[in-house]
Scaffold this motif. Structure first.
Motif, mmCIF file in Angstrom:
data_model
loop_
_atom_site.group_PDB
_atom_site.id
_atom_site.type_symbol
_atom_site.label_atom_id
_atom_site.label_comp_id
_atom_site.label_asym_id
_atom_site.label_seq_id
_atom_site.Cartn_x
_atom_site.Cartn_y
_atom_site.Cartn_z
ATOM 1 N N TYR A 36 0.843 -1.199 0.000
ATOM 2 C CA TYR A 36 0.000 0.000 0.000
ATOM 3 C C TYR A 36 0.878 1.249 0.000
ATOM 4 O O TYR A 36 1.993 1.243 0.528
ATOM 5 N N LEU A 37 0.322 2.297 -0.572
ATOM 6 C CA LEU A 37 0.965 3.606 -0.608
ATOM 7 C C LEU A 37 -0.079 4.625 -0.143
ATOM 8 O O LEU A 37 -1.220 4.589 -0.603
ATOM 9 N N LEU A 38 0.306 5.496 0.768
ATOM 10 C CA LEU A 38 -0.588 6.530 1.277
ATOM 11 C C LEU A 38 -0.163 7.878 0.709
ATOM 12 O O LEU A 38 1.022 8.222 0.736
ATOM 13 N N ILE A 39 -1.124 8.615 0.176
ATOM 14 C CA ILE A 39 -0.860 9.964 -0.311
ATOM 15 C C ILE A 39 -1.437 10.939 0.704
ATOM 16 O O ILE A 39 -2.644 10.942 0.960
ATOM 17 N N ASP A 40 -0.563 11.718 1.308
ATOM 18 C CA ASP A 40 -0.877 12.686 2.362
ATOM 19 C C ASP A 40 -1.368 11.990 3.629
ATOM 20 O O ASP A 40 -1.595 10.783 3.635
ATOM 21 N N THR A 41 -1.460 12.756 4.712
ATOM 22 C CA THR A 41 -1.749 12.146 6.015
ATOM 23 C C THR A 41 -2.820 12.888 6.805
ATOM 24 O O THR A 41 -2.943 12.671 8.001
ATOM 25 N N THR A 42 -3.581 13.753 6.189
ATOM 26 C CA THR A 42 -4.564 14.632 6.822
ATOM 27 C C THR A 42 -3.855 15.640 7.731
ATOM 28 O O THR A 42 -2.621 15.665 7.798
ATOM 29 N N THR A 43 -4.636 16.414 8.451
ATOM 30 C CA THR A 43 -4.059 17.402 9.372
ATOM 31 C C THR A 43 -3.523 16.758 10.634
ATOM 32 O O THR A 43 -2.714 17.341 11.332
ATOM 33 N N GLY A 44 -4.004 15.572 10.934
ATOM 34 C CA GLY A 44 -3.606 14.886 12.165
ATOM 35 C C GLY A 44 -4.600 15.069 13.299
ATOM 36 O O GLY A 44 -4.504 14.393 14.312
ATOM 37 N N ILE A 45 -5.605 15.941 13.125
ATOM 38 C CA ILE A 45 -6.539 16.181 14.240
ATOM 39 C C ILE A 45 -7.439 14.983 14.516
ATOM 40 O O ILE A 45 -7.885 14.800 15.636
ATOM 41 N N ASN A 46 -7.684 14.165 13.518
ATOM 42 C CA ASN A 46 -8.495 12.958 13.675
ATOM 43 C C ASN A 46 -7.691 11.720 13.283
ATOM 44 O O ASN A 46 -8.205 10.806 12.652
ATOM 45 N N ILE A 47 -6.442 11.701 13.673
ATOM 46 C CA ILE A 47 -5.519 10.662 13.225
ATOM 47 C C ILE A 47 -5.950 9.251 13.626
ATOM 48 O O ILE A 47 -5.674 8.290 12.919
ATOM 49 N N ARG A 48 -6.659 9.142 14.730
ATOM 50 C CA ARG A 48 -7.130 7.826 15.178
ATOM 51 C C ARG A 48 -7.954 7.147 14.074
ATOM 52 O O ARG A 48 -7.823 5.957 13.814
ATOM 53 N N TYR A 49 -8.794 7.933 13.391
ATOM 54 C CA TYR A 49 -9.641 7.379 12.337
ATOM 55 C C TYR A 49 -8.829 6.998 11.098
ATOM 56 O O TYR A 49 -9.152 6.037 10.418
ATOM 57 N N VAL A 50 -7.803 7.762 10.828
ATOM 58 C CA VAL A 50 -6.925 7.436 9.693
ATOM 59 C C VAL A 50 -6.232 6.098 9.978
ATOM 60 O O VAL A 50 -6.225 5.204 9.121
ATOM 61 N N ILE A 51 -5.684 5.956 11.158
ATOM 62 C CA ILE A 51 -4.989 4.717 11.525
ATOM 63 C C ILE A 51 -5.943 3.532 11.536
ATOM 64 O O ILE A 51 -5.624 2.454 11.028
ATOM 65 N N GLU A 52 -7.143 3.718 12.072
ATOM 66 C CA GLU A 52 -8.144 2.644 12.053
ATOM 67 C C GLU A 52 -8.490 2.250 10.618
ATOM 68 O O GLU A 52 -8.616 1.062 10.313
ATOM 69 N N GLY A 53 -8.643 3.237 9.737
ATOM 70 C CA GLY A 53 -8.936 2.961 8.338
ATOM 71 C C GLY A 53 -7.811 2.192 7.669
ATOM 72 O O GLY A 53 -8.053 1.237 6.919
ATOM 73 N N LEU A 54 -6.572 2.595 7.940
ATOM 74 C CA LEU A 54 -5.423 1.886 7.377
ATOM 75 C C LEU A 54 -5.407 0.430 7.839
ATOM 76 O O LEU A 54 -5.228 -0.486 7.027
ATOM 77 N N LEU A 55 -5.595 0.222 9.129
ATOM 78 C CA LEU A 55 -5.576 -1.141 9.666
ATOM 79 C C LEU A 55 -6.722 -1.985 9.117
ATOM 80 O O LEU A 55 -6.546 -3.169 8.828
ATOM 81 N N GLU A 56 -7.886 -1.363 8.950
ATOM 82 C CA GLU A 56 -9.033 -2.096 8.417
ATOM 83 C C GLU A 56 -8.788 -2.521 6.967
ATOM 84 O O GLU A 56 -9.009 -3.680 6.606
ATOM 85 N N ILE A 57 -8.328 -1.617 6.145
ATOM 86 C CA ILE A 57 -8.094 -1.945 4.740
ATOM 87 C C ILE A 57 -6.966 -2.964 4.593
ATOM 88 O O ILE A 57 -7.060 -3.903 3.804
ATOM 89 N N MET A 58 -5.906 -2.804 5.375
ATOM 90 C CA MET A 58 -4.766 -3.730 5.291
ATOM 91 C C MET A 58 -4.982 -4.997 6.108
ATOM 92 O O MET A 58 -4.091 -5.836 6.202
ATOM 93 N N ARG A 59 -6.157 -5.110 6.715
ATOM 94 C CA ARG A 59 -6.534 -6.280 7.525
ATOM 95 C C ARG A 59 -5.507 -6.604 8.609
ATOM 96 O O ARG A 59 -5.130 -7.747 8.821
#
Length: 180
Positions: A36-59
């Motif tokens: 997987y490759l991630l483009i940008d990382t958001t502002t970081g204010i809701n980073i928990r959701y970004v990490i959860e999304g990454l883990l969910e997609i990558m199983r």
């Protein structure tokens, strides 16, 4: 839900799905090389959701090989330090924005400094199946990323709709058809 599929093997993670005041990050699965490759990382204010999304997609598997940052702006790079500390991917940015990301500051805004593993200095750079182009539109190191027929433009939301061989443009706010 903190993710949405926008195209085959392309997902929005976190960002505007969670909070309309945040920005989007895009996760792409490279089927050929199984990473997987991630483009940008958001502002970081809701980073928990970004990490959860990454883990969910990558199983739950750590197949995040790259993070490419389209600019040093907080909208693009604010969440990098959190994601880097968990997944340890190869981080990619164009010079001179790469320097600003390492310092954790861009355009009078501060965020957590982060390492950059691959600093690009060329106007055009190919990274596996991804093409990276220096645009200098928002910052001096601002880039565009082309994957198949999609252009990822980060904070550059006014990109020309006539970009060669592209059907979609995805920026920090949304993905849209060039015909829109």
């Amino acid at each position: 839900m903190s993710l949405a599929k926008v195209y085959k093997n392309v997902y929005i993670v976190g960002g505007k799905i969670v909070d309309e005041n945040d920005t989007n990050a895009y996760l792409i699965y490279n089927e050929i090389n199984d990473y997987y490759l991630l483009i940008d990382t958001t502002t970081g204010i809701n980073i928990r959701y970004v990490i959860e999304g990454l883990l969910e997609i990558m199983r739950g598997q750590n197949k995040l090989k790259y993070i490419i940052l389209t600019s040093c702006k907080i909208e693009n790079s604010g969440g990098l330090s959190y994601i880097y500390n968990i997944f340890k991917p190869i981080t990619v940015a164009h010079f001179p924005d790469s320097i600003m990301i390492r310092k954790g500051e861009c355009q009078n805004t501060s965020y957590s400094p982060s390492p950059i593993s691959l600093e690009i200095k060329d106007k055009k750079y190919n990274l596996d199946i991804f093409s990276i182009f220096l645009s200098k539109t928002i910052t001096n190191g601002n880039i565009l990323i082309k994957y198949k027929d999609i252009i990822f433009s980060g904070s550059n939301t006014k990109i020309s709709p006539y970009y060669k061989n592209a059907k979609y443009i995805c920026d920090i706010n949304n993905c849209r058809s060039i015909s829109d």
